[in-house]
Design an enzyme around this catalytic site. Structure first.
Site, mmCIF file in Angstrom:
data_model
loop_
_atom_site.group_PDB
_atom_site.id
_atom_site.type_symbol
_atom_site.label_atom_id
_atom_site.label_comp_id
_atom_site.label_asym_id
_atom_site.label_seq_id
_atom_site.Cartn_x
_atom_site.Cartn_y
_atom_site.Cartn_z
ATOM 1 N N ASP A 87 90.431 8.279 119.293
ATOM 2 C CA ASP A 87 91.703 7.608 119.536
ATOM 3 C C ASP A 87 92.452 7.831 118.233
ATOM 4 O O ASP A 87 92.098 7.245 117.197
ATOM 5 C CB ASP A 87 91.497 6.111 119.797
ATOM 6 C CG ASP A 87 92.820 5.423 120.086
ATOM 7 O OD1 ASP A 87 93.785 5.640 119.336
ATOM 8 O OD2 ASP A 87 92.894 4.676 121.071
ATOM 9 N N HIS A 88 93.474 8.673 118.263
ATOM 10 C CA HIS A 88 94.035 9.096 116.967
ATOM 11 C C HIS A 88 94.689 7.943 116.211
ATOM 12 O O HIS A 88 94.880 8.025 115.006
ATOM 13 C CB HIS A 88 94.974 10.302 117.121
ATOM 14 C CG HIS A 88 96.334 9.963 117.660
ATOM 15 N ND1 HIS A 88 96.578 9.778 118.995
ATOM 16 C CD2 HIS A 88 97.527 9.781 117.052
ATOM 17 C CE1 HIS A 88 97.857 9.497 119.172
ATOM 18 N NE2 HIS A 88 98.463 9.497 118.000
ATOM 19 N N HIS A 141 95.357 2.990 122.629
ATOM 20 C CA HIS A 141 95.937 2.700 121.308
ATOM 21 C C HIS A 141 96.219 1.198 121.111
ATOM 22 O O HIS A 141 95.878 0.630 120.073
ATOM 23 C CB HIS A 141 97.234 3.486 121.104
ATOM 24 C CG HIS A 141 97.102 4.968 121.323
ATOM 25 N ND1 HIS A 141 95.954 5.668 121.002
ATOM 26 C CD2 HIS A 141 97.956 5.891 121.820
ATOM 27 C CE1 HIS A 141 96.132 6.948 121.304
ATOM 28 N NE2 HIS A 141 97.326 7.109 121.800
#
Ligand code: NDP
Ligand code: BG6
Length: 523
Positions: free
Chosen positions: A211-212, A274
């Protein structure tokens, strides 16, 4: 991420508590910084958008900074009929400005395997190429496979790798890891199915789900703010906090990803991953250690405390909306339904606002408002703790007219930093009070900039540090939370609201918070 919090002295001589992590190396449990071991990085989806825009440029930056061992080689695998040289030429175009030549030198050793993932020959060729690289580039049998391809083939690629011995290290190697891009399924059942497929081929400790947002410095700074200081935690609870707001606002539309977005919508694309990650870090209990187990255990505990409403209740606590045409940054932009790849009568939501509750000792009764949307007025991700009003205001109403509740805002992007808004006396003979802001700016405190999220995550995965990656129980729990909302949306509830591109979203979202006499805090 196992660094101990410690005190550093800033230029002004004052002491600041920081969780300091060396930016070019991976910190390991013993506190000694080390570079990742030699390895072969296999990129499935090497000819795709993500590889080109994020993964390979991040790798190039790491190479230019000297963060990687010289014995790192990349193998691209995709359908496009490229040769090694064509793949290398594409990579050379990604050379960072001011390069020392290190990236171009490494690119000379890159290889490319053209083939379909449904074809067994693709994996036999890959195995041969990897063996060759161990000999010629010293990659030492270590493997890191990166699934940067369409999610429909994740399970198939993992199985084929295992069938060709790829889920074990190669000759003499010490690890084989699988990095997986989002989305992890499209609902709870498909996420569990995908996990079952991946687990047939790789153990959970070999799987690194990206999950960046977890790679963003300022998301990690939530941990530093909360746990490296003593002044915030005492008020980080229901006794002092009136409500919490999380905003993930984008000014961009769906760009060239209309086809993908039609199958996702804002709930799956942003909220399930996110938003839930940011929320978990902000509201979780202090972990006993800053390692992968410590942090992920606390995150999942928090996610388990989020109240999962039934679909009928969910409808009253959620707003879904879609953007119409408007003006963003001074430019006319089309409605979502007029974007490339989008159904002209699409009902896909590009905006979601929600009211959540966290049923635990610390947060019981504190509303958590979350919103995310595309084509909003500006790009801004932030979390605000809005504190309760003082029990009694000894100023005549008019004098405190401009006083808003005290608010601590963590600005995740852009203009990364922290602001504390509180009341101050307006100079002059009357005792008027007004809200003012005290600002901390990341860029001012740490000139020189911060690494891109993908750089940090690539480096951590290469070093075997899973702290910033998502464990399967976190994924499942996040799907559990959004499941009733997914169901309501699929039944057309609540009705799709509209907002103008370039605005702050639909009026219905304002009503969601106004019910409690509150307001969104627009960045
Ligand atoms: P693209 O469609 O641009 O790329 C897909 C890649 O996979 C191409 O290299 C394609 O090869 C390859 N591919 C697909 N099917 C096969 C197959 N059967 N056999 C061999 N190769 C195949 O997708 P993106 O790069 O946009 O996305 C990749 C992943 O990253 C997805 O999971 C996406 O959700 C995720 N992601 C993407 C983001 C983005 O901004 N792009 C952001 C966050 C996550 P070829 O083209 O040569 O046929
Ligand atoms: C991705 C979503 O995960 O995150 C995109 O798929 C979104 O739709 C992007 O635009 C936002 O990332 P960032 O880093 O720009 O906030």
């Amino acid at each position: 991420m196992s660094a101990e919090p410690h005190l550093v002295e800033d230029e002004g001589g004052s002491l600041t508590a920081l969780l300091e992590v060396e930016d070019t190396t991976v910190q390991v449990d013993d506190g000694v910084a080390r570079r990742p071991e030699p390895l072969a990085l296999v990129v499935f989806g090497a000819s795709g958008d993500l590889a080109h825009r994020k993964i390979l440029p991040a790798l190039a930056q790491l190479v230019e900074r000297g963060s990687l061992d010289d014995h790192v080689a990349v193998v691209g695998v995709a359908r496009s009929e490229w040769t090694d040289e064509e793949f290398r030429a594409m990579c050379r175009k990604l050379t960072p400005a001011g390069s020392s030549g290190a990236w171009e030198a490494l690119v000379e050793g890159f290889r490319y395997v053209a083939g379909d993932y449904g074809d067994d020959a693709t994996f036999s060729t890959l195995a041969t190429v990897l063996d060759e690289l161990d000999e010629t580039r010293g990659t030492s049998g270590n493997r890191m496979y990166y699934l940067a391809t369409v999610p429909a083939v994740f399970g198939q690629v993992a199985r084929s790798l295992a069938a060709h011995g790829g889920s074990e290290p190669g000759r003499g190697g010490t690890f084989a890891r699988l990095v997986v891009e989002k989305p992890f399924g499209s609902d709870l059942a498909s996420a569990q199915e995908l996990d079952a497929e991946l687990h047939q081929a790789f153990r959970e400790d070999q799987i690194f789900r990206i999950d960046h947002y977890m790679g963003k410095e300022t998301v990690q700074n939530v941990l530093a703010l909360r746990f490296a200081n003593s002044i915030f935690e005492p008020v980080w609870n229901r006794r002092y906090v009136d409500h919490v707001q999380v905003t993930v606002a984008e000014s961009l539309g769906v760009e060239h990803r209309g086809g993908f977005y039609e199958t996702a919508g804002a709930l799956r694309d942003i909220v399930q991953n996110h938003v839930m990650q940011v929320l978990a870090l902000t509201l979780m209990e202090p972990p006993s250690t800053m390692d992968a187990g410590g942090i992920r255990d606390e995150k999942v505990k928090l996610l388990r405390s989020v109240v999962v409403p039934d679909p009928d209740e969910a409808v009253n606590n959620v707003v879904r909306a879609q953007y119409g045409a408007g003006i963003v940054g001074g430019e006319d932009v089309p409605a979502y339904r007029a974007e490339e790849g989008v159904d002209p009568v699409s009902e896909t939501e590009t905006y979601v606002a929600m009211h959540l509750l966290v049923d635990n000792w610390r947060w019981a009764g504190v509303p958590v408002y979350v919103r995310t949307g595309k084509r909003l007025a500006t790009r801004a991700t932030e979390v605000s703790m809005v504190f309760q009003r003082p029990p009694h205001l000894p100023f005549a109403g008019k004098l405190a007219r401009d006083l808003r509740p005290d608010t601590l805002t963590l600005r995740i992007q852009p203009d990364e930093g922290i602001s504390l808004c509180f009341g101050a006396k307006v100079p002059g003979p009357a005792f008027k009070v007004r809200t003012v802001a005290m600002d901390f700016s990341y860029a001012d405190a740490f000139p020189g900039g911060t690494a891109e999220a993908y750089e940090r995550l690539l480096l951590d995965a290469m070093g075997g540090d899973a702290t910033l990656f998502i464990r399967s129980d976190e994924v499942d729990q996040a799907w559990e939370i959004v499941a009733p909302i997914q169901q309501a949306f699929s039944e057309g509830e609540p009705p799709l609201a509209r907002y103008r591109a370039g605005s702050w979203g639909p009026i219905e979202a304002d009503r969601l918070v106004e019910g409690g006499g509150r307001q969104w805090r627009n960045p």
